[in-house]
Design a protein around this motif. Structure first.
Motif, PDB file in Angstrom:
ATOM      1  N   LYS A 131       0.825  -1.205   0.000  1.00 51.13           N
ATOM      2  CA  LYS A 131       0.000   0.000   0.000  1.00 51.13           C
ATOM      3  C   LYS A 131       0.864   1.262   0.000  1.00 51.13           C
ATOM      4  N   ALA A 132       1.889   1.282   0.833  1.00 52.02           N
ATOM      5  CA  ALA A 132       2.734   2.474   0.956  1.00 52.02           C
ATOM      6  C   ALA A 132       3.440   2.819  -0.350  1.00 52.02           C
ATOM      7  N   PHE A 133       3.846   1.787  -1.082  1.00 54.59           N
ATOM      8  CA  PHE A 133       4.624   2.032  -2.298  1.00 54.59           C
ATOM      9  C   PHE A 133       3.841   1.758  -3.579  1.00 54.59           C
ATOM     10  N   GLY A 134       2.567   1.391  -3.441  1.00 53.91           N
ATOM     11  CA  GLY A 134       1.700   1.207  -4.599  1.00 53.91           C
ATOM     12  C   GLY A 134       2.205   0.174  -5.589  1.00 53.91           C
ATOM     13  N   GLN A 135       2.645  -0.961  -5.065  1.00 51.29           N
ATOM     14  CA  GLN A 135       3.208  -2.001  -5.921  1.00 51.29           C
ATOM     15  C   GLN A 135       2.328  -3.244  -5.948  1.00 51.29           C
ATOM     16  N   SER A 136       2.513  -4.010  -6.981  1.00 52.14           N
ATOM     17  CA  SER A 136       1.855  -5.313  -7.052  1.00 52.14           C
ATOM     18  C   SER A 136       2.654  -6.311  -6.225  1.00 52.14           C
ATOM     19  N   GLN A 137       2.008  -7.376  -5.838  1.00 51.74           N
ATOM     20  CA  GLN A 137       2.692  -8.422  -5.084  1.00 51.74           C
ATOM     21  C   GLN A 137       3.866  -8.984  -5.892  1.00 51.74           C
ATOM     22  N   GLN A 138       3.628  -9.179  -7.185  1.00 54.17           N
ATOM     23  CA  GLN A 138       4.670  -9.746  -8.047  1.00 54.17           C
ATOM     24  C   GLN A 138       5.900  -8.833  -8.102  1.00 54.17           C
ATOM     25  N   MET A 139       5.681  -7.540  -8.288  1.00 50.99           N
ATOM     26  CA  MET A 139       6.801  -6.598  -8.342  1.00 50.99           C
ATOM     27  C   MET A 139       7.517  -6.519  -6.997  1.00 50.99           C
ATOM     28  N   ALA A 140       6.761  -6.503  -5.920  1.00 51.73           N
ATOM     29  CA  ALA A 140       7.368  -6.431  -4.593  1.00 51.73           C
ATOM     30  C   ALA A 140       8.204  -7.675  -4.305  1.00 51.73           C
TER      31      ALA A 140
END
Length: 118
Positions: free
Chosen positions: A35-44
């Motif tokens: 949420k904080a960095f607005g990323q997808s699970q895959q990218m994270a």
């Protein structure tokens, strides 16, 4: 009074960077980090190691600011506030504009207070 305001501002910046350390090193691919960095699970998941390294650097910024406060070393505070400011400007220009307001602006205010407090 100005010196106390400057110290509080430096402490706030240090706490912010400890929080960023936690987000980047431990929560990057968890709901709070996503949420904080607005990323997808895959990218994270793919960038977790890079984020942990980045978090460690934020921890060094916090440590320098806290050391400056603990020792009342103005030069330490100034150096690390400039580092935070430069990182915030760079991040705001290259990554997300909100970094200018979340990181760079508070660092600039704290820097101005420390300079004014002499």
């Amino acid at each position: 009074m100005l010196k106390l305001l400057a110290q509080i501002a430096v402490l706030v910046i240090a706490i912010e960077h400890v929080y960023i350390l936690v987000l980047e090193m431990f929560l990057w691919n968890k709901p709070a980090g996503l949420k904080a960095f607005g990323q997808s699970q895959q990218m994270a998941d793919a960038t977790k190691v890079l984020a942990a390294n980045q978090g460690l650097y934020n921890g060094f910024l916090a440590a320098g600011l806290l050391w400056g406060l603990a020792t009342d070393n103005r030069e330490f505070m100034l150096f690390f506030l400039v580092c935070v400011l430069v990182a915030g400007i760079y991040g705001g220009l290259t990554s997300a504009r909100k970094i200018l307001f979340i990181q760079a602006l508070p660092a600039a205010v704290a820097l101005a207070l420390v300079l004014a407090a002499g």
